[in-house]
Design an enzyme around this catalytic site. Sequence first.
Site, PDB file in Angstrom:
ATOM      1  N   GLU A 290      -3.043  16.986  15.277  1.00 59.54           N
ATOM      2  CA  GLU A 290      -2.978  16.132  13.798  1.00 59.54           C
ATOM      3  C   GLU A 290      -4.099  15.232  14.140  1.00 59.54           C
ATOM      4  O   GLU A 290      -3.978  14.568  14.869  1.00 59.54           O
ATOM      5  CB  GLU A 290      -1.633  15.579  13.595  1.00 59.54           C
ATOM      6  CG  GLU A 290      -1.550  14.966  12.193  1.00 59.54           C
ATOM      7  CD  GLU A 290      -0.452  14.060  12.066  1.00 59.54           C
ATOM      8  OE1 GLU A 290       0.787  14.682  12.475  1.00 59.54           O
ATOM      9  OE2 GLU A 290      -0.660  12.950  11.714  1.00 59.54           O
TER      10      GLU A 290
ATOM     11  N   GLY B 179      -3.698  12.073  16.925  1.00 56.79           N
ATOM     12  CA  GLY B 179      -4.590  11.006  17.343  1.00 56.79           C
ATOM     13  C   GLY B 179      -5.826  11.359  16.303  1.00 56.79           C
ATOM     14  O   GLY B 179      -5.816  11.827  15.167  1.00 56.79           O
ATOM     15  N   SER B 180      -7.057  10.836  16.873  1.00 51.09           N
ATOM     16  CA  SER B 180      -8.308  10.977  16.177  1.00 51.09           C
ATOM     17  C   SER B 180      -8.799  12.564  16.005  1.00 51.09           C
ATOM     18  O   SER B 180      -8.558  13.343  16.889  1.00 51.09           O
ATOM     19  CB  SER B 180      -9.188   9.980  16.885  1.00 51.09           C
ATOM     20  OG  SER B 180      -9.671  10.702  18.256  1.00 51.09           O
TER      21      SER B 180
ATOM     22  N   GLY C 171     -10.669  12.922  19.390  1.00 49.37           N
ATOM     23  CA  GLY C 171      -9.773  13.465  20.435  1.00 49.37           C
ATOM     24  C   GLY C 171      -9.304  14.791  20.246  1.00 49.37           C
ATOM     25  O   GLY C 171      -9.154  15.478  21.303  1.00 49.37           O
ATOM     26  N   GLY C 172      -8.839  14.980  18.811  1.00 46.21           N
ATOM     27  CA  GLY C 172      -8.387  16.314  18.744  1.00 46.21           C
ATOM     28  C   GLY C 172      -9.215  17.599  18.852  1.00 46.21           C
ATOM     29  O   GLY C 172      -8.890  18.725  19.477  1.00 46.21           O
TER      30      GLY C 172
ATOM     31  N   CYS D 288      -0.611   8.113  10.163  1.00 47.06           N
ATOM     32  CA  CYS D 288      -1.485   9.053   9.653  1.00 47.06           C
ATOM     33  C   CYS D 288      -1.648   9.475   7.936  1.00 47.06           C
ATOM     34  O   CYS D 288      -2.385  10.055   7.529  1.00 47.06           O
ATOM     35  CB  CYS D 288      -1.333  10.515  10.435  1.00 47.06           C
ATOM     36  SG  CYS D 288       0.378  10.545  10.774  1.00 47.06           S
TER      37      CYS D 288
ATOM     38  N   LYS E  76       1.521  14.127  28.597  1.00 44.80           N
ATOM     39  CA  LYS E  76       0.546  13.092  29.386  1.00 44.80           C
ATOM     40  C   LYS E  76       0.767  11.843  28.650  1.00 44.80           C
ATOM     41  O   LYS E  76       0.720  11.868  27.381  1.00 44.80           O
ATOM     42  CB  LYS E  76      -0.773  13.635  28.771  1.00 44.80           C
ATOM     43  CG  LYS E  76      -2.000  12.752  28.569  1.00 44.80           C
ATOM     44  CD  LYS E  76      -2.283  11.889  29.904  1.00 44.80           C
ATOM     45  CE  LYS E  76      -3.523  11.030  29.430  1.00 44.80           C
ATOM     46  NZ  LYS E  76      -2.846   9.883  28.440  1.00 44.80           N
TER      47      LYS E  76
ATOM     48  N   GLU F 222     -11.977   8.416   7.042  1.00 43.52           N
ATOM     49  CA  GLU F 222     -10.822   7.518   7.312  1.00 43.52           C
ATOM     50  C   GLU F 222     -11.286   6.235   8.216  1.00 43.52           C
ATOM     51  O   GLU F 222     -12.022   6.039   8.921  1.00 43.52           O
ATOM     52  CB  GLU F 222      -9.968   8.319   8.207  1.00 43.52           C
ATOM     53  CG  GLU F 222      -8.576   7.708   8.438  1.00 43.52           C
ATOM     54  CD  GLU F 222      -7.616   8.241   9.383  1.00 43.52           C
ATOM     55  OE1 GLU F 222      -7.878   9.263  10.033  1.00 43.52           O
ATOM     56  OE2 GLU F 222      -6.289   7.898   9.785  1.00 43.52           O
TER      57      GLU F 222
END
Lengths: 529, 529
Positions: free
Chosen positions: A265, A241-242, A245-246, A302, A184, A394
């Site tokens: 991650e 990603g965030s 989202g994860g 990250c 994607k 974060e």
Amino acid sequence: MAIQGKNYIGYSLSAQNQRIFQSYVPITDSFLPEKFHAATLQEVEKTMELAEKASGEYALVPASKRADFLIAITEEILALGDELLERATLETGLPIARLQGERARTINQLTQFADLLREGSWVDATIDTALPDRTPVPKPDIRKMLVPIGPVIVFGSSNFPFAYSVAGVDSGPALAAGNPLIVKAHAAHPGVSDLTAQAVVKAAQRTGMPEGVFSMLYDDGFEVGTALVKHPAAKAVGFTGSFKGGMALYKLAQEREEPISVFAEMGSVNPIVILPEYLKSHAAEFGKTLAGSVSLGAGQFCTNPGLVFVTETEGLDLFEASYQTEILNTASSTMLTAGICKNYYKLRDHAFAQDNVTQLAVSENISAGENQAQPSIGRVSGKDFIANPKLHEEVFGPFSLLIVCKDTAELLEAVSQLKGQLTSSLMAVENEVGSYPAIVQHLGKISGRFIMNGVPTGVEVCPSMHHGGPFPATADARFTSVGRHSILRFVRPRAYQGWPDSLLPDALKNANPLNILRLVNNETTARPI
Amino acid sequence: MAIQGKNYIGYSLSAQNQRIFQSYVPITDSFLPEKFHAATLQEVEKTMELAEKASGEYALVPASKRADFLIAITEEILALGDELLERATLETGLPIARLQGERARTINQLTQFADLLREGSWVDATIDTALPDRTPVPKPDIRKMLVPIGPVIVFGSSNFPFAYSVAGVDSGPALAAGNPLIVKAHAAHPGVSDLTAQAVVKAAQRTGMPEGVFSMLYDDGFEVGTALVKHPAAKAVGFTGSFKGGMALYKLAQEREEPISVFAEMGSVNPIVILPEYLKSHAAEFGKTLAGSVSLGAGQFCTNPGLVFVTETEGLDLFEASYQTEILNTASSTMLTAGICKNYYKLRDHAFAQDNVTQLAVSENISAGENQAQPSIGRVSGKDFIANPKLHEEVFGPFSLLIVCKDTAELLEAVSQLKGQLTSSLMAVENEVGSYPAIVQHLGKISGRFIMNGVPTGVEVCPSMHHGGPFPATADARFTSVGRHSILRFVRPRAYQGWPDSLLPDALKNANPLNILRLVNNETTARPI
């Protein structure tokens, strides 16, 4: 090579959807002309059908041929030349030099997997030969190796248009392991994704891979990603990603009739703890090094060091002064997207607005262009940090918080608040480490990579790298996304019991035709049986 | 040694709860006198506090000392002598000979982990030494190894009072890896669990393990297990049992703030496919072997062959006659609990009641005692099997369904209905295998252990064993619960970057003091650096 803007479904281009989007150029706050067609649910279905079909065939392609495929990908990416780099700098705002480095890293990652496949021992062949005369029951011949799991869904990430995208750290090992790959594409760099997809498709075709071994779909929303993760043919998901989202993907994957693994991650504050003797002896020098790490790549790594812990001991003033001066002078840089930039300032200001947080420095060196992130650092006492969990989160971008503890007891308490991280750094003179066992133990417990006297930015691509860490840094602390062991995310063991030699996979045959290291009757050896 | 009936919380006994239960004796349908106290939520909390505290300390215990602990457990179990076996036969209905074998297997499992710890290479030490002069950036020294994850919750299973219970296949590797262990004793054999817990506690005390390295709690309901899995200090769960039970724990674990892994083995129908040439040449012989496998241990094995596929080809009549005769004559045996026995007949009769399913044989050889399971086999056409998913489900007990397909095309279609399995067996003459690539491929795809010309019962404890399989057979196909690799469920990698030699764990030191195999700069070697 022209950008197509269509979905790469097996060896065909497809653009059923009227829903389109364009590349955003962060430095000019404008859009490029090409139109990218979001995939439809029918296109998702077609993609997964092809992947499912390719799955059986691709699993049987010998490892050496899969290695050829990976090397062909590197060749085709390099053949894209400057066009790829120029498109990338437009779409991401990242400087060409950084992108050159990232492309080299991506080539290196794929090459390392090709080498791994050619060497071959990674399949972890484990053999116990039969003991037909054993009593009370004979011992059968059993042989085990790692085999592919099936189609893998990879989400391109915004911050690494090459290394964590179409042919990046998730895609390489998924293909190396023998699984069809469905990417994607990240909507923040669709043109780079399009060109890279063309390289992968060319490589697959010229090395004779089955159609469906690779597909790539577009979407600037969530529909396509959701449908891919929910599709019964999908067997694993790679994402960087965030946290939000994860976890959304993780939950989707767990709610399936057949739950599947999501290797997400999801962010990390990568604490740095500076012990007193180190602070005393390295104050000015480390202030400068730290500022460089905090602001590197607009802080969009990250592994960006978001929290730095010190004690009120000798050298603190000098360290702060050096850190402050360096941040004030560090030029702003362009962030990846307008949304990321807006969110950076929102979270930074939120941190600055917390009780007793002071601005230690905000860079005054603003570069030309839109979406500029000013490197910024805050300061808070250990006591106030401990009392305010909002400060433990974060801030994605070039921001870091300095936590000044009144003594090492408070330092331990502050550090003990931290959850799972990709990395932790301990800045220490060798002979003071033994005096802080609880701090060292907690940092080890929470981190995937435990660094001594170094900043966390810079992820070396090598077998010993562990790029992962306890939750919430990643969804599964047992796996890395960087280095050879990242292939273990996309395989499973299968044991063969009682099979005649002629019908066994080559890795398990008596003669050891692949000449790999195997565990044979409890001995590690490459000798034939 | 007296059964205490109290919860083993670290080195103390605790019985806060008035809620008690007793051991059920299936063969006499009666209860034994001892009272077992279900744990309270306060006791769960105390247990997990102790485990969390022990976690850091136990992780630092050298592997050789952990090996001593495991060996001490085997000694203390053996020291329980016949009392343990006698209690086990009362509580489970399993014959003494089977229990002797299972105890030997349990000792063997623990001893293999002690051997693994003493050899030491399992930590997968991976080292890349620094290249300080590399340009554009120096390469740091990075070293990686497997480390413990923290407290592990293990659910004893009903069908293996030793091998999958207090000191069984989940407990051994959890402790070997360096994690505190908390066992939720299975309510079907609390006396055996109590005695075994005493053995583990004694072993822990005499080898100087920290308190909290082991605890065991009772419950004949779900409250204690639920609280353990939800507890923030828990880092992984081991379970062997029903699909319903496994998925309930899996969901609990996924809904935590920090999701954790549940290694649930949840049942399997372990298909056997008989190809035509094999059927022709082994008809009578295999009918007999199969009947033995179906009825072994009252069919209470997760590897029991629940579905057998044949085609209408030469030898079928002879095979069916042999299979039928053997089942008719096979004695019934005592099931583990009244609930399991009741459920067996319910599911068996449900299978027999499906359209066009015939009773091929129901044993008429009924042994004395309560809770007797009659070995039973059914028969259905390939067409009817394909049309009725209810027939694809497991019947826990000595039942198997013979699926007679009209040709190999129907056989492929029938086999293609099957989901993930612990095992599949292919009964074939060597030179006919190549004629059925799609069948072979699908069986491989769905199974963790792929057997040729053998029945699935009998799980050899050796490094090459994979006891696991794609969902729904287990919750995570990447891991085995039997053999050395089962330790990988309870560890994660941690990388050390830039550490001085003196501060590294022994496994990663230059001199290689443990003399283990390591991957050093891409070469597998035991040489010092």
